[in-house]
Design a protein around this motif. Sequence first.
Motif, PDB file in Angstrom:
ATOM      1  N   ILE A  55       9.540  -4.064  20.297  1.00 39.98           N
ATOM      2  CA  ILE A  55       8.987  -3.653  19.458  1.00 39.98           C
ATOM      3  C   ILE A  55       9.090  -2.253  19.618  1.00 39.98           C
ATOM      4  O   ILE A  55       8.869  -1.021  20.270  1.00 39.98           O
ATOM      5  CB  ILE A  55       7.396  -3.923  19.684  1.00 39.98           C
ATOM      6  N   LYS A  56       9.975  -1.733  18.673  1.00 34.68           N
ATOM      7  CA  LYS A  56      10.291  -0.232  18.245  1.00 34.68           C
ATOM      8  C   LYS A  56       9.363   0.743  18.425  1.00 34.68           C
ATOM      9  O   LYS A  56       7.861   0.828  17.980  1.00 34.68           O
ATOM     10  CB  LYS A  56      10.629  -0.084  16.609  1.00 34.68           C
ATOM     11  N   VAL A  57       9.184   1.662  19.053  1.00 37.20           N
ATOM     12  CA  VAL A  57       7.712   3.139  19.116  1.00 37.20           C
ATOM     13  C   VAL A  57       7.830   3.908  18.469  1.00 37.20           C
ATOM     14  O   VAL A  57       6.128   3.905  17.882  1.00 37.20           O
ATOM     15  CB  VAL A  57       8.367   3.583  21.017  1.00 37.20           C
ATOM     16  N   ASP A  58       8.320   3.198  17.452  1.00 38.35           N
ATOM     17  CA  ASP A  58       8.305   4.278  15.943  1.00 38.35           C
ATOM     18  C   ASP A  58       7.168   3.759  14.962  1.00 38.35           C
ATOM     19  O   ASP A  58       7.476   4.532  14.480  1.00 38.35           O
ATOM     20  CB  ASP A  58       9.453   5.419  15.947  1.00 38.35           C
ATOM     21  N   SER A  59       7.237   2.776  15.313  1.00 40.03           N
ATOM     22  CA  SER A  59       7.144   1.373  14.389  1.00 40.03           C
ATOM     23  C   SER A  59       5.030   1.568  14.764  1.00 40.03           C
ATOM     24  O   SER A  59       5.121   1.235  14.170  1.00 40.03           O
ATOM     25  CB  SER A  59       7.810   0.302  14.360  1.00 40.03           C
ATOM     26  N   LEU A  60       5.213   2.296  15.953  1.00 40.74           N
ATOM     27  CA  LEU A  60       3.782   2.353  16.621  1.00 40.74           C
ATOM     28  C   LEU A  60       3.061   3.277  16.659  1.00 40.74           C
ATOM     29  O   LEU A  60       2.256   3.360  16.490  1.00 40.74           O
ATOM     30  CB  LEU A  60       2.905   0.994  17.313  1.00 40.74           C
ATOM     31  N   PHE A  61       3.885   4.002  17.419  1.00 45.77           N
ATOM     32  CA  PHE A  61       3.024   5.356  17.564  1.00 45.77           C
ATOM     33  C   PHE A  61       3.685   6.632  16.905  1.00 45.77           C
ATOM     34  O   PHE A  61       5.552   7.036  17.114  1.00 45.77           O
ATOM     35  CB  PHE A  61       3.287   5.427  19.508  1.00 45.77           C
ATOM     36  N   THR A  62       3.443   7.459  17.598  1.00 51.32           N
ATOM     37  CA  THR A  62       3.539   8.844  17.124  1.00 51.32           C
ATOM     38  C   THR A  62       3.234   9.872  18.388  1.00 51.32           C
ATOM     39  O   THR A  62       2.845   9.541  19.230  1.00 51.32           O
ATOM     40  CB  THR A  62       2.777   9.561  16.081  1.00 51.32           C
ATOM     41  N   ASN A  63       3.588  11.497  18.413  1.00 53.74           N
ATOM     42  CA  ASN A  63       3.822  12.298  19.531  1.00 53.74           C
ATOM     43  C   ASN A  63       3.762  11.824  21.160  1.00 53.74           C
ATOM     44  O   ASN A  63       2.800  11.068  21.970  1.00 53.74           O
ATOM     45  CB  ASN A  63       2.462  12.579  19.265  1.00 53.74           C
ATOM     46  N   TYR A  64       4.787  10.595  21.308  1.00 57.42           N
ATOM     47  CA  TYR A  64       5.227   9.477  21.870  1.00 57.42           C
ATOM     48  C   TYR A  64       5.009   9.773  23.412  1.00 57.42           C
ATOM     49  O   TYR A  64       6.621  10.514  23.366  1.00 57.42           O
ATOM     50  CB  TYR A  64       6.059   8.439  21.462  1.00 57.42           C
ATOM     51  N   HIS A  65       4.912  10.365  24.762  1.00 60.44           N
ATOM     52  CA  HIS A  65       5.931  11.110  25.312  1.00 60.44           C
ATOM     53  C   HIS A  65       5.079   9.725  27.087  1.00 60.44           C
ATOM     54  O   HIS A  65       4.392   9.767  27.191  1.00 60.44           O
ATOM     55  CB  HIS A  65       4.467  12.531  25.768  1.00 60.44           C
ATOM     56  N   ILE A  66       6.520  10.028  27.618  1.00 60.91           N
ATOM     57  CA  ILE A  66       6.487   9.284  28.829  1.00 60.91           C
ATOM     58  C   ILE A  66       7.373   9.230  30.424  1.00 60.91           C
ATOM     59  O   ILE A  66       9.043   9.763  29.487  1.00 60.91           O
ATOM     60  CB  ILE A  66       6.802   7.795  28.896  1.00 60.91           C
ATOM     61  N   GLN A  67       6.867   9.749  31.141  1.00 62.38           N
ATOM     62  CA  GLN A  67       7.750  10.086  32.181  1.00 62.38           C
ATOM     63  C   GLN A  67       7.300   9.218  32.883  1.00 62.38           C
ATOM     64  O   GLN A  67       5.703   8.520  33.274  1.00 62.38           O
ATOM     65  CB  GLN A  67       7.642  11.154  32.630  1.00 62.38           C
ATOM     66  N   SER A  68       8.269   8.508  33.966  1.00 58.99           N
ATOM     67  CA  SER A  68       8.625   7.963  35.611  1.00 58.99           C
ATOM     68  C   SER A  68       9.479   8.311  36.203  1.00 58.99           C
ATOM     69  O   SER A  68      10.894   8.524  35.734  1.00 58.99           O
ATOM     70  CB  SER A  68       8.487   6.065  35.207  1.00 58.99           C
ATOM     71  N   ASN A  69       9.153   7.627  37.793  1.00 60.30           N
ATOM     72  CA  ASN A  69      10.898   7.974  38.495  1.00 60.30           C
ATOM     73  C   ASN A  69      11.334   6.136  38.130  1.00 60.30           C
ATOM     74  O   ASN A  69      12.917   6.143  38.833  1.00 60.30           O
ATOM     75  CB  ASN A  69      10.108   8.009  40.024  1.00 60.30           C
ATOM     76  N   SER A  70      10.825   5.618  37.255  1.00 55.08           N
ATOM     77  CA  SER A  70      11.870   4.307  36.942  1.00 55.08           C
ATOM     78  C   SER A  70      12.663   4.347  35.188  1.00 55.08           C
ATOM     79  O   SER A  70      12.241   3.600  34.255  1.00 55.08           O
ATOM     80  CB  SER A  70      11.390   3.294  37.488  1.00 55.08           C
ATOM     81  N   ASN A  71      13.535   5.304  35.632  1.00 52.86           N
ATOM     82  CA  ASN A  71      14.004   5.501  34.328  1.00 52.86           C
ATOM     83  C   ASN A  71      12.867   6.178  33.016  1.00 52.86           C
ATOM     84  O   ASN A  71      13.048   5.633  32.082  1.00 52.86           O
ATOM     85  CB  ASN A  71      14.513   4.471  34.611  1.00 52.86           C
ATOM     86  N   ASN A  72      12.151   6.694  33.275  1.00 57.41           N
ATOM     87  CA  ASN A  72      11.995   6.748  32.727  1.00 57.41           C
ATOM     88  C   ASN A  72      10.814   5.404  31.859  1.00 57.41           C
ATOM     89  O   ASN A  72      10.198   5.445  30.865  1.00 57.41           O
ATOM     90  CB  ASN A  72      11.369   7.910  31.352  1.00 57.41           C
ATOM     91  N   GLU A  73      10.223   4.297  32.510  1.00 55.43           N
ATOM     92  CA  GLU A  73       9.513   2.975  31.922  1.00 55.43           C
ATOM     93  C   GLU A  73       8.323   3.059  32.889  1.00 55.43           C
ATOM     94  O   GLU A  73       8.253   3.083  34.154  1.00 55.43           O
ATOM     95  CB  GLU A  73      10.651   1.919  32.410  1.00 55.43           C
ATOM     96  N   ILE A  74       7.403   2.408  32.490  1.00 55.09           N
ATOM     97  CA  ILE A  74       5.568   1.886  33.158  1.00 55.09           C
ATOM     98  C   ILE A  74       5.415   0.588  32.595  1.00 55.09           C
ATOM     99  O   ILE A  74       5.574   0.211  31.817  1.00 55.09           O
ATOM    100  CB  ILE A  74       5.221   2.900  32.795  1.00 55.09           C
ATOM    101  N   THR A  75       5.669   0.007  32.857  1.00 53.16           N
ATOM    102  CA  THR A  75       5.364  -1.477  33.228  1.00 53.16           C
ATOM    103  C   THR A  75       3.660  -1.916  33.914  1.00 53.16           C
ATOM    104  O   THR A  75       4.027  -1.555  34.916  1.00 53.16           O
ATOM    105  CB  THR A  75       6.357  -2.844  34.064  1.00 53.16           C
ATOM    106  N   MET A  76       3.417  -3.070  33.619  1.00 55.09           N
ATOM    107  CA  MET A  76       1.673  -3.014  34.035  1.00 55.09           C
ATOM    108  C   MET A  76       1.342  -4.217  33.012  1.00 55.09           C
ATOM    109  O   MET A  76       1.209  -4.693  32.069  1.00 55.09           O
ATOM    110  CB  MET A  76       0.729  -1.936  33.126  1.00 55.09           C
TER     111      MET A  76
END
Length: 295
Positions: A55-76
């Motif tokens: 799902i495209k981030v911009d279809s659900l969220f605004t002011n979206y900020h993500i930062q991680s040591n894994s290519n700026n990806e977070i999996t949970m």
Amino acid sequence: MRFRATVENVTTFFRVIQSVEKLQKKCIIKFTETTMHIICNNDANEGGIQVWSQIKVDSLFTNYHIQSNSNNEITMAIFSEPLLATLKSASASNSAIETEEVIMKLAKKNDHAMLSFEISGITRSGRKVRVAHDVKIEVMKPTDVARLSEPLCPEPDVHILLPPLQKLRTIVDRLRSMSDVLAIRANNTGKLQVAIDTESVKVETEWKNCTNPKTQDEELDELATDPPDPDKMFTVLVSLRSFLKFLNSYVVSTTTIACVCQHHCMILYVYIGDVADAGGVLTFYIPAIIDDEGR
């Protein structure tokens, strides 16, 4: 590791989670810089159904900020039921509060990782309120994320657009008490059949003039000297209960393309929004049930 976003389209987010919530208690959500992936891949699922969605981030969220040591990806890994309850309380249909803003962020409380939601709104009396919901998560290690892989499937024998899922759900639900196995047949002239066949009852529902979307490979096949017979019906037997669980996605579906890999599996693409400009797609994999003849 940092993550924060404003949930702009709460209703669609709620409906997406609602579509997969019945499949398994815990699902996997992967956030990247541009995409949110929702994965249900537990082999313990009844019928072995899996979901791999983008799902495209911009279809659900605004002011979206993500930062991680894994290519700026977070999996949970996250329990879907409390997440669904949180999104329900934040949706516009919640009569107690008129929601103005929903902030979603990564947090840590009592040494537990949380996906935290801050809901700001106005009560009926005009008073401003802020409500917080914390949903416990497990942040997955990159090595575990790297092992995630979609099922391998053969090239589909036929692609066909399904009728509205809510209408299809009504029909299949009536068959639930009569059989555990559902036969789905389709051909390349727009014919679709849904059937059950037991010792005591046979029921078949047929649609004609459904659309067969063409892939690039199929267009090349049509140019071949010996094109395949378009009237040939391709069949897959699936768990009726698994197919009903897939049909829960009617709440978010606009267009659904079914792909039949005869005697192997069924792949279903549920589009969020118009296909040409879809906000995302939920991909369901339902394995075939092998019949007595080994097919």
